[in-house]
Structure formats: C-alpha cells, structure tokens
Design a protein around this motif. Structure first.
Motif, PDB file in Angstrom:
ATOM      1  N   MET A  16       0.828  -1.206   0.000  1.00 32.50           N
ATOM      2  CA  MET A  16       0.000   0.000   0.000  1.00 32.50           C
ATOM      3  C   MET A  16       0.862   1.255   0.000  1.00 32.50           C
ATOM      4  SD  MET A  16      -3.337  -0.876   2.360  1.00 32.50           S
ATOM      5  CE  MET A  16      -2.455  -1.506   3.784  1.00 32.50           C
ATOM      6  N   HIS A  20      -0.086   0.024  -4.218  1.00 33.80           N
ATOM      7  CA  HIS A  20      -0.765  -1.216  -4.640  1.00 33.80           C
ATOM      8  C   HIS A  20      -1.750  -1.621  -3.549  1.00 33.80           C
ATOM      9  CE1 HIS A  20       2.161  -1.403  -7.827  1.00 33.80           C
ATOM     10  NE2 HIS A  20       3.155  -1.414  -6.948  1.00 33.80           N
ATOM     11  N   PHE A  21      -3.042  -1.617  -3.852  1.00 33.44           N
ATOM     12  CA  PHE A  21      -4.063  -1.814  -2.824  1.00 33.44           C
ATOM     13  C   PHE A  21      -4.788  -3.155  -2.916  1.00 33.44           C
ATOM     14  CE2 PHE A  21      -3.665   2.758  -3.687  1.00 33.44           C
ATOM     15  CZ  PHE A  21      -3.200   3.171  -2.453  1.00 33.44           C
ATOM     16  N   GLN A  22      -4.620  -3.869  -3.993  1.00 31.13           N
ATOM     17  CA  GLN A  22      -5.243  -5.190  -4.107  1.00 31.13           C
ATOM     18  C   GLN A  22      -4.336  -6.215  -3.434  1.00 31.13           C
ATOM     19  OE1 GLN A  22      -8.378  -5.370  -5.222  1.00 31.13           O
ATOM     20  NE2 GLN A  22      -8.177  -3.135  -5.464  1.00 31.13           N
ATOM     21  N   ARG A  44      -6.740   0.346   4.072  1.00 31.86           N
ATOM     22  CA  ARG A  44      -6.609   0.075   2.637  1.00 31.86           C
ATOM     23  C   ARG A  44      -7.709   0.770   1.844  1.00 31.86           C
ATOM     24  NH1 ARG A  44      -7.720  -5.808   0.104  1.00 31.86           N
ATOM     25  NH2 ARG A  44      -9.837  -4.975   0.235  1.00 31.86           N
ATOM     26  N   HIS A  45      -8.952   0.639   2.329  1.00 37.42           N
ATOM     27  CA  HIS A  45     -10.070   1.279   1.620  1.00 37.42           C
ATOM     28  C   HIS A  45      -9.909   2.801   1.602  1.00 37.42           C
ATOM     29  CE1 HIS A  45     -11.915  -2.527   1.207  1.00 37.42           C
ATOM     30  NE2 HIS A  45     -12.348  -2.651   2.456  1.00 37.42           N
ATOM     31  N   GLU A  48      -6.987   3.729  -0.721  1.00 36.39           N
ATOM     32  CA  GLU A  48      -7.375   3.479  -2.111  1.00 36.39           C
ATOM     33  C   GLU A  48      -8.279   4.590  -2.627  1.00 36.39           C
ATOM     34  OE1 GLU A  48      -8.824  -0.331  -4.820  1.00 36.39           O
ATOM     35  OE2 GLU A  48      -9.283  -0.292  -2.682  1.00 36.39           O
ATOM     36  N   ARG A  49      -9.230   5.025  -1.755  1.00 32.49           N
ATOM     37  CA  ARG A  49     -10.120   6.110  -2.151  1.00 32.49           C
ATOM     38  C   ARG A  49      -9.349   7.413  -2.329  1.00 32.49           C
ATOM     39  NH1 ARG A  49     -12.834   6.652   2.169  1.00 32.49           N
ATOM     40  NH2 ARG A  49     -12.132   8.738   2.767  1.00 32.49           N
ATOM     41  N   ALA A  52      -7.371   7.329  -5.499  1.00 33.95           N
ATOM     42  CA  ALA A  52      -8.236   7.561  -6.669  1.00 33.95           C
ATOM     43  C   ALA A  52      -8.589   9.037  -6.802  1.00 33.95           C
ATOM     44  CB  ALA A  52      -9.506   6.720  -6.552  1.00 33.95           C
TER      45      ALA A  52
END
Length: 457
Positions: A16, A20-22, A44-45, A48-49, A52
C-alpha cells in the motif's frame, strides 16, 4: 511462534505504501490480530479512495494545463468524478457584476430535462448562497422537497426539484483567496450526502476552483486573441486599398500620363512609391498573420514538378542578387520527386529566404539553394556567406516582429514579420524549418516538405 498473519500484514502495508491496494489481508480467528487486520482493511479502503481522488484531480489538472477550454474541462469533470463523488447532476455558477450576481455558467445532468441552464441568474445578496460565501463552508441538503416546503420562495430549489433532484451539496469556489462562484452536486436520491466528509468536498472544490479559474482565463485569452485577429484583418484590409490607390496614382504620374514630371519632383515621387510598396508588403504580411492566427489560412495544394519549380524560383530571384553583385548558385539532386504543395505559398517562403539572404550579404559573395530527399521528406535550403546570426539571437527570428542585431548591408528595410509567416506556412504544409548560422561565416535556412507515401500515390 509468530502468527503468520503478521508477515502478511507487513507485506500488505509495504504494498500500500507503494500504491498497490489489491493485497491479501487474512483475518482468521476473532482475536486482537484479526482486529489489527480489520483496521488494516479500513486503512486500505481509505488509502485506495484517497489515491483515486488524487489521480482524478491530477488528470483533470493535467488537461487544463494542456490548454482545454472551460466547457471541455467541466465536461471532463462530470465524466471523471463519479468514482469519488456521488451525483446525478453538476452545476457551476460564477459570480458576476462585481460579485453581486450569481450566474449559471455550465450544467450537466442525467435528468432528461434541465430547468436551470446558462441563462439563469439571481442576486447574491439575501440568498442562501451568501452564507456559503461568507463562511466558506459547504451546504448539504439531504431532502430538497422538505427544504422547498420550508422555503417555498426559493426559485432555484423549485427548479432543481422539478428536474428530479432530491439532495444536494453546494461548495464555494475560492481561487487565490477570492470567491469566484459555486459548484453544485445534486443527486436524484435523498440523503446522498448524509455521511459526506466536508473536508473532502472542500479539498475537491479548492482544486476545481483553480482549474475553473484557469480555464476561464484561458477561454478569455482565446476570445481576446480572436478579437485581435479580426481587428487586425479588418484594419489591414482597409489600409491596403488606399495605399494601393496612392501607389497607382504615383505610377500614373511617373509614367508621364498627366504630363512631364520635373526631375526634382520625380525623385520624391519615386521615394513615395517605394514607401507605398513597403507599406503594402507590411499590410499583406499582417493579413497573412491574421489568416494564420485565426486558422483561416487557405492552402491550394497541387502536385508540382519540384526541380522545375525551384529552377524558376532561383532564376526569378537572381535579378535581385545581380543588382547587389551577389552570385546565385543552384545545387539540386539529379532526381527530385514531385511534391504536393501550394505553389504560391511556398513561393512566399522561398522568396523570403532569398530576399533575406541577399539583404544581409555583402557584394561579391554567393547565395546557394539546395534540395535533397531525406527519408520521407524533401529538404530545401538557402545558404549565404553573410554576417551570420549570434547564437543568443536565433530564437527571435521566427517570432512576430523578432529582430536581431544583424543589419542589412545596403540599408534595406525590414519589419520582422517575414520569417514568422514563413514558419507558419511551412508548418501548414506539414513541414519544419530551422536555421544554422555562424557569425562571420553565414547562415543556412532549411525547410522541409513531406513526400507522399507509396500507399497514397
């Protein structure tokens, strides 16, 4: 024994960190380590947000820096921001009349009909939007129908509800510390913004304010440039007719049609005729600049025998060189292909290069035209043995009114528009132009014309 989930969490955290978040975050049994895993999943969520959001803002910012107009930017905003903001409609209004009027500038909606469009405006004083400007804080309305019942005189709310919107979020647009307008996010669903993070929307509104202000300034610049080109074209066109008429009358007098002209008057009239000719050249150059800048330069391309064309051009300019005791040379490859071009426009290019070469050369030197094929283009060059151009001044020569310290050897006049026009005309043909020069040795101007590919022949 170390729980294997710990190493997985470490790997996930490092991934992360690098964007890389997956990543796999195993929870396993419900214990304290699993709680740590859940916290890592929440992180992570969130990251990731955020990632984005940053990418979306960076992409839109990149587009405005690429020179897009305000409408194009706003359409891209509508298409791009759904991943980070829920909405069915976005509207932009800008402050006008010294900040007293809120005027709708742009809107786009998923609804079949929009009631508030670019012709809508309302006073800021006394409106609910005034408080948003004064506080700098967003306003969230999660039930527009209920708000309308409490504020039945709100015309804008009535119109937006009629469009089908049920909740809204309004943010002030502030650029460089100054309020410039509002962005309205609206949804067809109630309570869309119930759990909205105000900080996020303020951050996005701040980015949008800068983007919109830049886009507005860029669009204003385009409009002013178009106005300038229009004025330039009209002024130059209106100047050409009277100057041409004066020149025509002078030629009639000099030819003796109206009677014998005394020598004392003849010399003055000849000078006046030359001045008119110089002014006509300048006006014609201004018209060319106007046509080029406004995108109205019209080419009439046709296939030409290049070798024959260059020989004729060389011969035509030899008379000018002869008057200054300059030798004209021509060096063409044995076989030159046919080229598709506008012969009149390329004639302007070549004549300008020849004129400059002769103008800045000393008598008893040489000017040489060369042509050769290099890959998928033909290169045409004009070289002189003149004064050369100082390296620091080369960047000026293809700009409007760009001048160097080099002066014509016989006092010829120059207004500095020629090479700027030459560059635009070459580029209009899909070619390039450049110069190589050395002080005291001379200069070589080279331009290219693209060749037709075999598949097109």
């Amino acid at each position: 024994m170390v729980d294997p989930r710990i190493s997985k969490y470490r790997e996930a955290a490092l991934a992360m960190k690098n964007g890389h978040f997956q990543v796999e975050v195993p929870l396993g049994a419900e214990d304290e380590i699993a709680q740590l895993g859940r916290a890592l999943l929440d992180l992570r969520h969130t990251l990731e947000r955020k990632f984005a959001e940053i990418n979306t803002l960076a992409r839109v910012t990149e587009k405005i820096n690429a020179g897009l107009t305000l409408d194009e930017i706003l359409n891209d905003v509508f298409d791009s921001f759904r991943s980070i903001i829920p909405y069915s409609r976005i509207g932009f209004s800008l402050l006008a009349e010294k900040g007293t009027i809120v005027r709708a500038r742009w809107a786009r909606s998923d609804a079949p009909v929009m009631k508030i469009t670019t012709d809508y405006e309302a006073p800021l004083q006394g409106s609910s939007l005034q408080q948003i400007i004064e506080t700098g804080q967003p306003r969230i309305l999660n039930d527009l129908e209920a708000y309308l019942k409490d504020h039945p005189k709100s015309e804008s709310t009535s119109m937006i509800v009629e469009e089908g919107m049920r909740s809204s979020l309004t943010c002030p647009l502030i650029a460089l510390g100054k309020p410039i307008g509002f962005v309205f996010f609206s949804s067809m669903e109630p309570n869309t913004y119930k759990n909205a993070h105000v900080e996020l929307f303020l951050q996005i509104a701040g980015q949008l304010a800068v983007i919109v202000e830049k886009g507005r300034l860029y669009q204003k610049l385009i409009e002013l440039n178009e106005l300038k080109n229009k004025f330039l074209g009209i002024a130059a066109h209106d100047l050409r007719n009277p100057i041409g008429a004066i020149k025509g009358y002078l030629e009639i007098i000099l030819e003796g049609v109206l009677g014998e002209v005394p020598e004392s008057q003849r010399e003055i009239m000849e000078r006046m005729a030359k001045i008119c000719e110089t002014m006509l050249d300048l006006v014609n150059n201004l018209l060319d600049v106007s046509a080029i800048e406004s995108g109205q330069l019209q080419l009439k391309p046709r296939e030409m025998n290049l070798a024959e064309y260059l020989r004729e051009s060389h011969e035509f300019n030899s008379l000018l060189a002869k008057a200054k005791s300059i030798e004209m040379k021509l060096e063409l490859e044995p076989v030159l292909p046919k080229v598709v071009m506008d012969p009149n426009r390329i004639n302007q290019v070549i004549n300008n290069l020849f004129t400059n070469a002769i103008k800045f050369s000393h008598p008893k030197t040489a000017v040489t035209m060369r042509a050769r094929v290099v890959r998928n283009e033909v290169q045409i060059s004009v070289s002189d043995e003149g004064q050369g151009i100082p390296r620091a001044e080369i960047s000026k020569i293809f700009t409007e009114f760009g001048r160097t310290t080099v002066r014509p050897t016989a006092g010829e006049k120059s207004v500095g528009l020629g090479l700027a026009i030459v560059k635009r005309m070459v580029e209009a043909h899909g070619g390039r132009i450049w110069v190589e020069s050395e002080v005291g040795v001379g200069s070589t101007f080279t331009f290219t014309l693209p060749l037709k590919r075999e598949s097109q022949s």
